[in-house]
Design a protein around this motif. Structure first.
Motif, short mmCIF file in Angstrom:
data_model
loop_
_atom_site.label_atom_id
_atom_site.label_comp_id
_atom_site.label_asym_id
_atom_site.label_seq_id
_atom_site.Cartn_x
_atom_site.Cartn_y
_atom_site.Cartn_z
N ILE A 71 1.31 -1.96 0.47
CA ILE A 71 1.63 -0.60 0.89
C ILE A 71 3.15 -0.43 0.91
CG2 ILE A 71 1.52 1.09 2.75
CD1 ILE A 71 -1.14 -0.02 3.57
N ASN A 72 3.61 0.61 0.25
CA ASN A 72 5.04 0.87 0.12
C ASN A 72 5.35 2.30 0.61
OD1 ASN A 72 7.38 0.84 -2.70
ND2 ASN A 72 7.74 0.83 -0.52
N PHE A 73 6.05 2.40 1.73
CA PHE A 73 6.53 3.69 2.21
C PHE A 73 7.89 3.96 1.57
CE2 PHE A 73 3.43 2.65 5.41
CZ PHE A 73 2.91 3.87 5.81
N TRP A 74 8.05 5.15 0.98
CA TRP A 74 9.27 5.42 0.23
C TRP A 74 9.48 6.93 0.09
CZ3 TRP A 74 9.80 7.38 -4.99
CH2 TRP A 74 8.58 7.85 -5.53
N ALA A 75 10.55 7.31 -0.64
CA ALA A 75 10.80 8.70 -1.00
C ALA A 75 11.74 8.72 -2.20
CB ALA A 75 11.42 9.47 0.17
N THR A 76 11.66 9.75 -2.99
CA THR A 76 12.51 9.82 -4.19
C THR A 76 13.98 9.92 -3.82
OG1 THR A 76 12.26 12.24 -4.28
CG2 THR A 76 10.68 10.92 -5.53
N TRP A 77 14.29 10.50 -2.65
CA TRP A 77 15.68 10.67 -2.24
C TRP A 77 16.25 9.44 -1.52
CZ3 TRP A 77 15.05 9.85 2.83
CH2 TRP A 77 13.87 10.28 3.43
N LEU A 105 -5.22 -6.86 -6.64
CA LEU A 105 -4.16 -6.24 -5.84
C LEU A 105 -4.15 -4.74 -6.06
CD1 LEU A 105 -1.59 -6.55 -4.02
CD2 LEU A 105 -0.28 -6.61 -6.15
N VAL A 106 -4.19 -3.99 -4.96
CA VAL A 106 -4.08 -2.53 -4.99
C VAL A 106 -2.71 -2.15 -4.45
CG1 VAL A 106 -5.00 -0.36 -4.10
CG2 VAL A 106 -6.55 -2.24 -4.68
N ARG A 107 -2.00 -1.32 -5.18
CA ARG A 107 -0.70 -0.83 -4.72
C ARG A 107 -0.86 0.60 -4.23
NH1 ARG A 107 4.26 -2.22 -8.66
NH2 ARG A 107 5.37 -1.38 -6.84
N ILE A 108 -0.46 0.85 -2.99
CA ILE A 108 -0.52 2.18 -2.41
C ILE A 108 0.89 2.64 -2.07
CG2 ILE A 108 -1.39 3.62 -0.53
CD1 ILE A 108 -3.78 1.77 -0.28
N PHE A 109 1.32 3.71 -2.71
CA PHE A 109 2.64 4.27 -2.48
C PHE A 109 2.49 5.49 -1.57
CE2 PHE A 109 2.74 2.20 -6.59
CZ PHE A 109 3.93 1.49 -6.58
N ILE A 110 3.20 5.49 -0.46
CA ILE A 110 3.13 6.58 0.49
C ILE A 110 4.51 7.22 0.59
CG2 ILE A 110 2.57 7.25 2.85
CD1 ILE A 110 0.78 4.78 3.03
#
Length: 214
Positions: free
Chosen positions: A104-110, A133-138
């Motif tokens: 799980i990856n918490f992120w933002a374009t900015w 492996l499942v990748r979840i981008f939040i």
């Protein structure tokens, strides 16, 4: 029984000869990960028995990384479950991915640090099939067009969600980037902030250990 006796003898030797590099070597060759000794005991031995000239070597830094990873794993706290709509309006829940590892990856374009580390994250997870492996981008973004542009630019293959306040609170992800690796039983085995792994070196070690990838 014989293995336990041997480990006890090795530990006694290490405690009595901490200034010898051989003791440091012996500690790092598996004894520090032995189930017989509690991880807090091993961390104390590392910090109290060996001199700084050993602890500060590259081997010492790697040992401490592995001990921190072991401590996190043995805490065995469950990843907070959640149900949400992805960007394609599909309903997903964390629980549905049991029997797989989930990153799980918490992120933002900015978020500059977020996007700067995507090449390293992609390299760490390269060639791992989706059935393992499942990748979840939040993301904390709000606009779909901006998100889609970044997904393509940074090759972000996986499941994408827009963050909400409840999800951010559950994962203590107000500050980004934040990364978690969750095992097949739903336990968090890697927490970037807990391990202070800001260069992702420890994530690479964990992924290599559990999924056999660099």
């Amino acid at each position: 029984m014989k293995a336990r006796i041997l480990e006890e003898k090795q530990m006694t030797y290490i405690r009595d000869h901490g200034s010898q590099y051989y003791s440091f070597f012996l500690f790092g060759q598996g004894l520090m990960l032995a189930d017989y000794f509690h991880v807090d005991t091993m961390i104390a031995v590392f910090n109290q028995v060996f001199p700084a000239k050993f602890r500060n070597r590259w081997e010492g830094k790697e040992m401490m990384q592995l001990l921190k990873i072991r401590k996190l794993r043995e805490q065995q706290y469950e990843a907070p479950d959640f149900t949400a709509k992805d960007i394609n309006n599909n309903t997903i829940s964390l629980r549905q991915y049991r029997n797989k590892y989930v990153l799980i990856n918490f992120w933002a374009t900015w978020c500059v640090p977020c996007v700067q580390e995507f090449p390293a994250l992609n390299k760490i997870t390269a060639n791992i099939p989706e059935d393992k492996l499942v990748r979840i981008f939040i993301t904390q973004d709000k606009e779909m067009a901006v998100l889609e542009k970044s997904m393509k630019k940074y090759d972000l293959t996986g499941i994408h969600l827009f963050a909400d306040s409840q999800l951010i609170k559950k994962y203590k992800a107000a500050a980004i980037p934040q990364v978690y690796l969750i095992d097949k039983e739903g336990k968090i085995i890697y927490d970037r902030d807990e391990l202070r792994d800001y260069d992702l070196e420890q994530l690479s070690v964990v992924v290599q250990k559990v999924l056999g990838q660099h």
